[in-house]
Design a protein around this motif. Structure first.
Motif, short mmCIF file in Angstrom:
data_model
loop_
_atom_site.label_atom_id
_atom_site.label_comp_id
_atom_site.label_asym_id
_atom_site.label_seq_id
_atom_site.Cartn_x
_atom_site.Cartn_y
_atom_site.Cartn_z
N VAL A 133 0.85 -1.18 0.00
CA VAL A 133 0.00 0.00 0.00
C VAL A 133 0.89 1.24 0.00
CG1 VAL A 133 -1.76 1.30 1.25
CG2 VAL A 133 -1.82 -1.21 1.23
N ARG A 134 0.53 2.24 -0.77
CA ARG A 134 1.33 3.45 -0.84
C ARG A 134 1.36 4.16 0.51
NH1 ARG A 134 0.76 8.29 -5.41
NH2 ARG A 134 2.62 9.47 -4.75
N PHE A 159 3.48 9.15 4.54
CA PHE A 159 4.33 9.91 5.45
C PHE A 159 4.80 11.23 4.85
CE2 PHE A 159 5.26 5.33 6.40
CZ PHE A 159 4.46 5.27 7.54
N SER A 160 4.91 11.32 3.54
CA SER A 160 5.38 12.55 2.90
C SER A 160 4.23 13.45 2.46
CB SER A 160 6.28 12.23 1.70
OG SER A 160 5.60 11.46 0.74
N THR A 161 3.00 13.10 2.81
CA THR A 161 1.87 13.98 2.53
C THR A 161 1.77 15.04 3.62
OG1 THR A 161 0.30 12.54 3.68
CG2 THR A 161 0.62 12.16 1.31
N ARG A 162 0.81 15.94 3.47
CA ARG A 162 0.64 17.02 4.43
C ARG A 162 -0.79 17.08 4.95
NH1 ARG A 162 2.81 22.19 1.27
NH2 ARG A 162 1.49 21.25 -0.35
N PRO A 199 -3.58 15.51 -0.43
CA PRO A 199 -3.47 14.41 -1.39
C PRO A 199 -2.04 13.97 -1.62
CG PRO A 199 -3.60 16.46 -2.56
CD PRO A 199 -3.70 16.81 -1.11
N PHE A 200 -1.87 12.85 -2.34
CA PHE A 200 -0.56 12.53 -2.92
C PHE A 200 -0.23 13.62 -3.93
CE2 PHE A 200 -2.00 8.03 -2.05
CZ PHE A 200 -1.10 7.79 -1.03
N THR A 201 1.04 14.02 -3.99
CA THR A 201 1.41 15.09 -4.91
C THR A 201 2.40 14.65 -5.98
OG1 THR A 201 3.11 15.82 -3.35
CG2 THR A 201 0.96 16.89 -3.21
N ASN A 202 2.80 13.40 -5.98
CA ASN A 202 3.68 12.93 -7.05
C ASN A 202 3.51 11.43 -7.22
OD1 ASN A 202 5.29 11.72 -4.95
ND2 ASN A 202 6.30 13.70 -4.68
N TRP A 239 -8.29 20.86 0.42
CA TRP A 239 -7.17 20.73 -0.50
C TRP A 239 -7.64 20.53 -1.93
CZ3 TRP A 239 -2.00 20.97 0.85
CH2 TRP A 239 -1.67 20.84 2.20
N SER A 240 -6.95 21.18 -2.88
CA SER A 240 -7.17 20.83 -4.28
C SER A 240 -6.57 19.45 -4.55
CB SER A 240 -6.53 21.87 -5.20
OG SER A 240 -5.11 21.87 -5.05
N PRO A 241 -7.03 18.75 -5.58
CA PRO A 241 -6.55 17.39 -5.83
C PRO A 241 -5.05 17.28 -6.06
CG PRO A 241 -8.56 17.79 -7.04
CD PRO A 241 -8.14 19.10 -6.47
N ASP A 242 -4.41 18.33 -6.57
CA ASP A 242 -2.97 18.27 -6.80
C ASP A 242 -2.17 18.84 -5.64
OD1 ASP A 242 -3.36 21.00 -7.01
OD2 ASP A 242 -2.60 21.17 -9.06
N GLY A 243 -2.85 19.28 -4.57
CA GLY A 243 -2.17 19.76 -3.38
C GLY A 243 -1.57 21.14 -3.51
N SER A 244 -1.84 21.86 -4.59
CA SER A 244 -1.22 23.17 -4.79
C SER A 244 -2.05 24.32 -4.23
CB SER A 244 -0.98 23.41 -6.29
OG SER A 244 -2.22 23.55 -6.98
N LYS A 245 -3.32 24.07 -3.92
CA LYS A 245 -4.22 25.14 -3.48
C LYS A 245 -5.07 24.66 -2.31
CE LYS A 245 -4.59 26.99 -8.20
NZ LYS A 245 -5.50 27.28 -9.31
N ILE A 246 -5.60 25.61 -1.57
CA ILE A 246 -6.56 25.33 -0.52
C ILE A 246 -7.72 26.30 -0.65
CG2 ILE A 246 -6.96 25.60 1.96
CD1 ILE A 246 -4.58 24.08 2.59
#
Length: 436
Positions: free
Chosen positions: A167-168, A171-174, A433-436, A212-219
């Protein structure tokens, strides 16, 4: 609580989520400065399956030791790993490893590596060994500045988690949450372990509903700086924000569509709170359906085809689902007389929400196919559940011992973490979200 809601549901105990805390907001002061408060993490319980792993000290310098400590802490917090004592063993990435030696210590897996420095640039190399099958499972190198070593450590922990569990890792998400300290409120973003917090918005009044936006760039969030609730979208990298829903009456409850092109919002422009969709640039407003009572707290299904929301159209707050293109809404919660704050798991199989049982507000999870329900928490006032992007954990806020804290539970309820603020109250959490 909004004026519209008070007018329509006078005397009814308030719903905990969108309408809780909707009071006037002063103009926010944008900042990406580090926050003063860190979060302390306390862990209880273990997973149904625990994987014995040794994480040896990484070799070469002090930064290497910090990398190993962060990896150990990440794996330990999941409740799915049993950390085997390495007795201070330090292994270089090129060290010769005897799998049987570590297997005899009780470790089925061994992670180790090196950190080297060249000026201001660091290179982190790591290896993961299966000591039972005596094979190398993973090997990779990361590069970054000293400030990026924490992120690199989380990424290594993610790789270990995925290689072993399938499973992915997250830990590196926010995470995002609101911190209250006296009369000061801050919208903060932090690593999933509560560390490295950054302030994105400050106000002298409450801040609510970050999404969160789906790509994690905006809120997206709600602000009252014009003396009424307006939905804003803020770009995290620049701090720039724009109003996207500023209509007559209340504008609230933003939720992003999976493609990031639209948001669902709740507007009272027609006299009662109803659900609409709107393009991310503020154009293309469209009402989803018409209801004689309040519809609120919309959230998209993972495929974007439907909206799950809260409504009291049946007399008590319950959770419903409606096609995003409009149509007949169907009720999907039947356990208990009070269910609010829904969110669908990333795989679409489960629904998490707040339910009231015997006067207590608790986090519940329901199988979307069968309707079977499990209570995940046993607090008296738990609120605002949010799935981790891998669907394995749920973040929520809780009042514990008179303190308002953030907490995390595994989806089977076995493992719980409490993220306690050192100098304030934390609430309104949402997992990025996952960002990469």
């Amino acid at each position: 609580m909004t004026a519209a809601y008070s007018a329509n549901i006078q005397g009814r105990r308030r719903w905990r989520s969108m309408f809780a805390g909707l009071v006037a907001l002063a103009a926010g002061l944008l900042s990406t400065s580090p926050a003063q408060a860190q979060l302390r993490v306390d862990i209880s319980g273990v997973g149904a399956t625990q994987y014995p792993i040794a994480v040896a000290d990484f070799a070469n310098n002090q930064a290497a030791q910090s990398v190993a400590e962060i990896i150990r802490a990440d794996l330990s917090r999941s409740g799915q790993f049993q950390l085997i004592n390495t007795n201070g063993s330090s292994l270089d990435v090129n060290s010769t490893v005897e799998p049987n030696d570590w297997r005899n210590r009780g470790a089925d897996y061994l992670a180790y590596g090196s950190v080297t420095q060249d000026g201001g640039q660091y290179t982190v190399q790591y290896r993961l060994i299966d000591t039972v099958n005596k094979n190398e499972m993973d090997a990779i190198a990361f590069a970054g500045s000293e400030k990026e070593l924490r992120r690199v450590s989380h990424q290594i922990a993610d790789r270990i988690y995925e290689k072993i569990t399938g499973v992915r890792g997250v830990f590196s998400t926010r995470i995002a949450y609101v911190l209250q300290n006296g009369d000061n409120y801050e919208l903060q973003i932090a690593d999933a372990d509560g560390q490295n917090p950054q302030v994105m918005l400050r106000s002298k009044q409450p801040i609510i509903s970050p999404a969160w936006s789906p790509d994690g760039s905006k809120i997206a969030y709600v602000s009252f700086e014009t003396e009424k609730p307006v939905v804003y979208v803020q770009t995290l990298a620049t701090g720039k924000r724009e109003p996207v829903a500023n209509f007559k009456g209340n504008n609230s409850a933003p939720a992003w569509a999976p493609d990031g092109q639209q948001l669902a919002v709740v507007l009272s422009r027609d006299g009662i709170s109803q659900i609409y969709t709107i393009n991310a640039d503020g154009s293309g407003l469209r009402r989803i359906m018409r209801s004689p009572l309040i519809d609120t707290e919309p959230t998209f299904s993972p495929d974007g085809s439907s909206l799950v929301f809260t409504s009291d159209r049946g007399g008590n707050p319950q959770i419903y689902e409606v096609p995003v293109n409009g149509g007949e809404a169907r009720r999907i919660t039947y356990n208990g007389s009070y269910n609010i704050s829904p969110e669908v798991s990333p795989d679409g199989n489960n629904l998490v929400y707040i339910t009231r049982r015997n006067g207590a507000y608790r986090v519940a999870i329901q199988d979307m196919a069968t309707g079977s329900e499990q209570l995940l928490t046993n607090g008296s006032d738990d609120q605002s559940p949010s799935f981790a992007p891998n669907g394995m954990q749920v973040l929520y806020s809780s009042n514990q011992g008179g303190r308002s804290v953030l907490a995390v539970t595994s989806v089977d309820g076995r493992v719980r973490q409490t993220l306690s603020s050192l100098n304030g109250r934390v609430r309104e959490p949402t997992w990025g979200p996952f960002t990469n």
